[in-house]
Design a protein around this motif. Structure first.
Motif, PDB file in Angstrom:
ATOM      1  N   THR A 163     -56.323 -12.623  33.608  1.00  0.00           N
ATOM      2  CA  THR A 163     -56.708 -13.343  32.393  1.00  0.00           C
ATOM      3  C   THR A 163     -57.059 -14.790  32.738  1.00  0.00           C
ATOM      4  O   THR A 163     -58.024 -15.363  32.224  1.00  0.00           O
ATOM      5  CB  THR A 163     -55.563 -13.269  31.357  1.00  0.00           C
ATOM      6  OG1 THR A 163     -55.350 -11.894  31.041  1.00  0.00           O
ATOM      7  CG2 THR A 163     -55.888 -14.055  30.100  1.00  0.00           C
ATOM      8  N   ALA A 164     -56.287 -15.377  33.656  1.00  0.00           N
ATOM      9  CA  ALA A 164     -56.571 -16.738  34.110  1.00  0.00           C
ATOM     10  C   ALA A 164     -57.927 -16.806  34.813  1.00  0.00           C
ATOM     11  O   ALA A 164     -58.714 -17.734  34.593  1.00  0.00           O
ATOM     12  CB  ALA A 164     -55.467 -17.210  35.062  1.00  0.00           C
ATOM     13  N   VAL A 165     -58.216 -15.825  35.645  1.00  0.00           N
ATOM     14  CA  VAL A 165     -59.505 -15.808  36.360  1.00  0.00           C
ATOM     15  C   VAL A 165     -60.661 -15.694  35.357  1.00  0.00           C
ATOM     16  O   VAL A 165     -61.691 -16.365  35.504  1.00  0.00           O
ATOM     17  CB  VAL A 165     -59.545 -14.647  37.387  1.00  0.00           C
ATOM     18  CG1 VAL A 165     -60.964 -14.391  37.879  1.00  0.00           C
ATOM     19  CG2 VAL A 165     -58.631 -14.963  38.569  1.00  0.00           C
ATOM     20  N   MET A 166     -60.489 -14.881  34.330  1.00  0.00           N
ATOM     21  CA  MET A 166     -61.584 -14.727  33.353  1.00  0.00           C
ATOM     22  C   MET A 166     -61.752 -15.982  32.496  1.00  0.00           C
ATOM     23  O   MET A 166     -62.877 -16.341  32.131  1.00  0.00           O
ATOM     24  CB  MET A 166     -61.334 -13.501  32.475  1.00  0.00           C
ATOM     25  CG  MET A 166     -61.490 -12.199  33.228  1.00  0.00           C
ATOM     26  SD  MET A 166     -63.099 -12.046  34.058  1.00  0.00           S
ATOM     27  CE  MET A 166     -62.679 -10.917  35.392  1.00  0.00           C
ATOM     28  N   LEU A 167     -60.658 -16.652  32.178  1.00  0.00           N
ATOM     29  CA  LEU A 167     -60.775 -17.903  31.420  1.00  0.00           C
ATOM     30  C   LEU A 167     -61.535 -18.946  32.230  1.00  0.00           C
ATOM     31  O   LEU A 167     -62.456 -19.602  31.725  1.00  0.00           O
ATOM     32  CB  LEU A 167     -59.384 -18.454  31.070  1.00  0.00           C
ATOM     33  CG  LEU A 167     -58.727 -17.931  29.796  1.00  0.00           C
ATOM     34  CD1 LEU A 167     -57.304 -18.493  29.680  1.00  0.00           C
ATOM     35  CD2 LEU A 167     -59.535 -18.278  28.552  1.00  0.00           C
ATOM     36  N   LEU A 226     -64.038  -5.319  36.674  1.00  0.00           N
ATOM     37  CA  LEU A 226     -62.691  -5.478  36.112  1.00  0.00           C
ATOM     38  C   LEU A 226     -61.776  -6.134  37.145  1.00  0.00           C
ATOM     39  O   LEU A 226     -61.819  -5.790  38.329  1.00  0.00           O
ATOM     40  CB  LEU A 226     -62.132  -4.096  35.740  1.00  0.00           C
ATOM     41  CG  LEU A 226     -60.683  -4.031  35.254  1.00  0.00           C
ATOM     42  CD1 LEU A 226     -60.512  -4.705  33.891  1.00  0.00           C
ATOM     43  CD2 LEU A 226     -60.225  -2.560  35.164  1.00  0.00           C
ATOM     44  N   ALA A 227     -60.949  -7.058  36.685  1.00  0.00           N
ATOM     45  CA  ALA A 227     -59.919  -7.652  37.549  1.00  0.00           C
ATOM     46  C   ALA A 227     -58.545  -7.324  36.974  1.00  0.00           C
ATOM     47  O   ALA A 227     -58.365  -7.303  35.754  1.00  0.00           O
ATOM     48  CB  ALA A 227     -60.095  -9.171  37.642  1.00  0.00           C
ATOM     49  N   ASP A 228     -57.583  -7.078  37.858  1.00  0.00           N
ATOM     50  CA  ASP A 228     -56.214  -6.774  37.426  1.00  0.00           C
ATOM     51  C   ASP A 228     -55.307  -7.018  38.636  1.00  0.00           C
ATOM     52  O   ASP A 228     -55.617  -6.544  39.739  1.00  0.00           O
ATOM     53  CB  ASP A 228     -56.147  -5.303  36.975  1.00  0.00           C
ATOM     54  CG  ASP A 228     -54.927  -5.009  36.118  1.00  0.00           C
ATOM     55  OD1 ASP A 228     -54.102  -5.910  35.905  1.00  0.00           O
ATOM     56  OD2 ASP A 228     -54.803  -3.866  35.661  1.00  0.00           O
ATOM     57  N   LEU A 229     -54.214  -7.721  38.452  1.00  0.00           N
ATOM     58  CA  LEU A 229     -53.298  -8.031  39.570  1.00  0.00           C
ATOM     59  C   LEU A 229     -54.044  -8.696  40.728  1.00  0.00           C
ATOM     60  O   LEU A 229     -54.182  -8.132  41.813  1.00  0.00           O
ATOM     61  CB  LEU A 229     -52.606  -6.748  40.062  1.00  0.00           C
ATOM     62  CG  LEU A 229     -51.531  -6.181  39.143  1.00  0.00           C
ATOM     63  CD1 LEU A 229     -51.351  -4.693  39.368  1.00  0.00           C
ATOM     64  CD2 LEU A 229     -50.200  -6.892  39.352  1.00  0.00           C
ATOM     65  N   LEU A 258     -68.790 -14.193  51.944  1.00  0.00           N
ATOM     66  CA  LEU A 258     -68.089 -15.448  51.635  1.00  0.00           C
ATOM     67  C   LEU A 258     -66.930 -15.699  52.600  1.00  0.00           C
ATOM     68  O   LEU A 258     -66.251 -16.719  52.490  1.00  0.00           O
ATOM     69  CB  LEU A 258     -67.572 -15.414  50.191  1.00  0.00           C
ATOM     70  CG  LEU A 258     -68.648 -15.342  49.085  1.00  0.00           C
ATOM     71  CD1 LEU A 258     -67.995 -15.151  47.719  1.00  0.00           C
ATOM     72  CD2 LEU A 258     -69.512 -16.605  49.084  1.00  0.00           C
ATOM     73  N   GLY A 259     -66.694 -14.750  53.503  1.00  0.00           N
ATOM     74  CA  GLY A 259     -65.642 -14.943  54.508  1.00  0.00           C
ATOM     75  C   GLY A 259     -64.291 -14.366  54.117  1.00  0.00           C
ATOM     76  O   GLY A 259     -63.266 -14.729  54.697  1.00  0.00           O
ATOM     77  N   TYR A 260     -64.291 -13.445  53.141  1.00  0.00           N
ATOM     78  CA  TYR A 260     -63.025 -12.907  52.648  1.00  0.00           C
ATOM     79  C   TYR A 260     -62.771 -11.460  53.074  1.00  0.00           C
ATOM     80  O   TYR A 260     -62.074 -10.724  52.378  1.00  0.00           O
ATOM     81  CB  TYR A 260     -62.972 -12.994  51.120  1.00  0.00           C
ATOM     82  CG  TYR A 260     -63.182 -14.380  50.548  1.00  0.00           C
ATOM     83  CD1 TYR A 260     -62.522 -15.498  51.058  1.00  0.00           C
ATOM     84  CD2 TYR A 260     -64.042 -14.578  49.471  1.00  0.00           C
ATOM     85  CE1 TYR A 260     -62.722 -16.766  50.522  1.00  0.00           C
ATOM     86  CE2 TYR A 260     -64.250 -15.845  48.928  1.00  0.00           C
ATOM     87  CZ  TYR A 260     -63.586 -16.933  49.457  1.00  0.00           C
ATOM     88  OH  TYR A 260     -63.777 -18.182  48.916  1.00  0.00           O
ATOM     89  N   SER A 261     -63.317 -11.064  54.208  1.00  0.00           N
ATOM     90  CA  SER A 261     -63.128  -9.653  54.575  1.00  0.00           C
ATOM     91  C   SER A 261     -61.688  -9.360  55.000  1.00  0.00           C
ATOM     92  O   SER A 261     -61.286  -8.200  55.085  1.00  0.00           O
ATOM     93  CB  SER A 261     -64.117  -9.232  55.661  1.00  0.00           C
ATOM     94  OG  SER A 261     -64.127 -10.196  56.674  1.00  0.00           O
ATOM     95  N   GLY A 262     -60.900 -10.401  55.227  1.00  0.00           N
ATOM     96  CA  GLY A 262     -59.482 -10.183  55.500  1.00  0.00           C
ATOM     97  C   GLY A 262     -58.690  -9.910  54.231  1.00  0.00           C
ATOM     98  O   GLY A 262     -57.516  -9.522  54.282  1.00  0.00           O
ATOM     99  N   ILE A 263     -59.312 -10.125  53.092  1.00  0.00           N
ATOM    100  CA  ILE A 263     -58.644  -9.926  51.801  1.00  0.00           C
ATOM    101  C   ILE A 263     -59.242  -8.729  51.059  1.00  0.00           C
ATOM    102  O   ILE A 263     -58.536  -7.945  50.455  1.00  0.00           O
ATOM    103  CB  ILE A 263     -58.763 -11.207  50.958  1.00  0.00           C
ATOM    104  CG1 ILE A 263     -57.936 -12.297  51.636  1.00  0.00           C
ATOM    105  CG2 ILE A 263     -58.291 -10.983  49.521  1.00  0.00           C
ATOM    106  CD1 ILE A 263     -58.200 -13.682  51.152  1.00  0.00           C
ATOM    107  N   ILE A 317     -60.116 -17.370  45.202  1.00  0.00           N
ATOM    108  CA  ILE A 317     -60.933 -16.452  46.025  1.00  0.00           C
ATOM    109  C   ILE A 317     -61.516 -15.346  45.148  1.00  0.00           C
ATOM    110  O   ILE A 317     -62.712 -15.030  45.223  1.00  0.00           O
ATOM    111  CB  ILE A 317     -60.077 -15.876  47.174  1.00  0.00           C
ATOM    112  CG1 ILE A 317     -59.841 -16.968  48.223  1.00  0.00           C
ATOM    113  CG2 ILE A 317     -60.737 -14.644  47.787  1.00  0.00           C
ATOM    114  CD1 ILE A 317     -58.810 -16.625  49.282  1.00  0.00           C
ATOM    115  N   VAL A 318     -60.686 -14.776  44.293  1.00  0.00           N
ATOM    116  CA  VAL A 318     -61.178 -13.714  43.415  1.00  0.00           C
ATOM    117  C   VAL A 318     -62.219 -14.276  42.442  1.00  0.00           C
ATOM    118  O   VAL A 318     -63.274 -13.661  42.217  1.00  0.00           O
ATOM    119  CB  VAL A 318     -60.008 -13.044  42.654  1.00  0.00           C
ATOM    120  CG1 VAL A 318     -60.529 -12.087  41.594  1.00  0.00           C
ATOM    121  CG2 VAL A 318     -59.111 -12.311  43.642  1.00  0.00           C
ATOM    122  N   GLY A 319     -61.950 -15.453  41.916  1.00  0.00           N
ATOM    123  CA  GLY A 319     -62.938 -16.081  41.026  1.00  0.00           C
ATOM    124  C   GLY A 319     -64.258 -16.314  41.734  1.00  0.00           C
ATOM    125  O   GLY A 319     -65.335 -16.038  41.188  1.00  0.00           O
TER     126      GLY A 319
END
Ligand SMILES: [Zn+2]
Length: 332
Positions: A163-167, A226-229, A258-263, A317-319
């Motif tokens: 919810t924070a990421v979507m806001l 969709l994002a969750d957890l 973006l360099g996030y393949s470890g995540i 990172i998710v945002g």
């Protein structure tokens, strides 16, 4: 993995997701009523931001997405207490969501509906931010904002983080106009009231998908993300196997660039979540969710899902990945 997860999900319990063993949840209804309607955000930021916000990368490194602001939205949500559907605390969060979104200049549609649950009819509310585009077609983002009905469960990660990421995404996207419209959904009632099943869970997303179907608008949706957890200090995301492969590939390859393949890992998992309501209606959909209960989210659906588990860096990172994925989708 798929059928195993599903069997467990169907038989074992409540909740939103997670393939591995779940806890049940009992009805209580004595959630604490947080403060009344809250002023827009960030008087909390400077003062109440605990250590975990300190790992936020600067917004210019994450496409403008401010991890500290997102973290403050988690803190704010928790301040209302446990927020199951129909609770007064959730009403306070609804005021907060509306007031924040309005302050960003977002156009927000509200759908108030009654959901038939195992404990009777509950009032629920979906919010849909609508940002117009030049061409026909919609890119939909989404999160659930309710929390599991369970004593002392405040859902910092489960409900709070996405919810924070979507806001924070809405703050950046509402002033923009792209090729396609961008809509951002805030679903009520993702969590089961008694025990997770097709009829006891995902109330809000089922309602929104049905309404958009009835109006014909669902055909305009080119992609649903969709994002969750998404806020764990040790966040990792696996490709969700029921999601639309091409869309999963778009998000994961964007993350890699973006360099996030470890995540954003290439392992595969499976989960039932709000994307199902749209997949069933043939909307290309992908779920970004941390399901690693052993390492990343051991607190899942327990009273330990608290703010100290949340990292502003993970939120950022998710945002960043969501914003960049939207950019990619705008070119297609
Ligand atoms: Zn959940």
């Amino acid at each position: 993995m798929t059928s195993f997860s599903r069997i467990i999900l169907r038989t074992a319990a409540v909740l939103c997701l997670l393939p591995v063993g779940l806890t049940g949840c009992k009805a209580n209804g004595n959630e604490s009523p947080g403060a009344a309607s809250q002023p827009p955000l960030l008087n909390t930021v400077a003062s109440a931001t605990p250590q975990s916000a300190d790992d936020a990368p600067p917004p210019e490194k994450t496409g403008g997405f401010d991890g500290k602001l997102a973290f403050a939205h988690v803190v704010k949500q928790i301040s209302f207490g446990p927020r199951p559907s129909g609770s007064q605390a959730l009403m306070h969060l609804q005021y907060y969501l509306q007031s924040e979104l309005k302050s960003y200049g977002c156009n927000v549609e509200t759908d108030s509906f009654g959901a038939d649950t195992p404990v009777g009819r509950l009032p629920m509310k979906n919010f849909l931010v609508k940002i117009p585009g030049e061409k026909p077609g919609v890119i939909l983002l989404g999160t659930h904002y309710d929390t599991l009905l369970k004593d002392n469960f405040v859902g910092a990660d489960d409900g709070g983080s996405s919810t924070a990421v979507m806001l924070e995404s809405a703050r950046l996207l509402c002033p923009q106009h792209g090729n396609y419209a961008v809509w951002i959904a805030f679903f009520d009632g993702e969590e089961a009231i008694k025990q997770w099943s097709d009829t006891d869970s995902r109330y809000g997303s089922r309602q929104m998908a049905a309404r958009l179907s009835a109006s014909g608008d669902i055909k305009k949706i080119r992609a649903f993300l969709l994002a969750d957890l998404v806020g764990s200090r040790n966040a990792h995301f696996m490709r969700e196997s029921t999601s639309t492969p091409a869309l999963t590939e778009l998000v994961w390859s964007t993350a890699a660039k973006l360099g996030y393949s470890g995540i954003f890992l290439n392992d595969v998992t499976s989960v039932e979540d709000d994307h199902d309501s749209f997949l069933k209606r043939n909307v290309p959909s992908v779920d970004v969710i941390d399901l690693d209960r052993e390492h990343d989210v051991p607190y899942w659906h327990t009273p330990q899902d608290t703010v100290d588990k949340i990292s502003a860096k993970s939120l950022a990172i998710v945002g960043h990945v969501f914003l960049e994925s939207v950019k990619q989708l705008q070119t297609k």
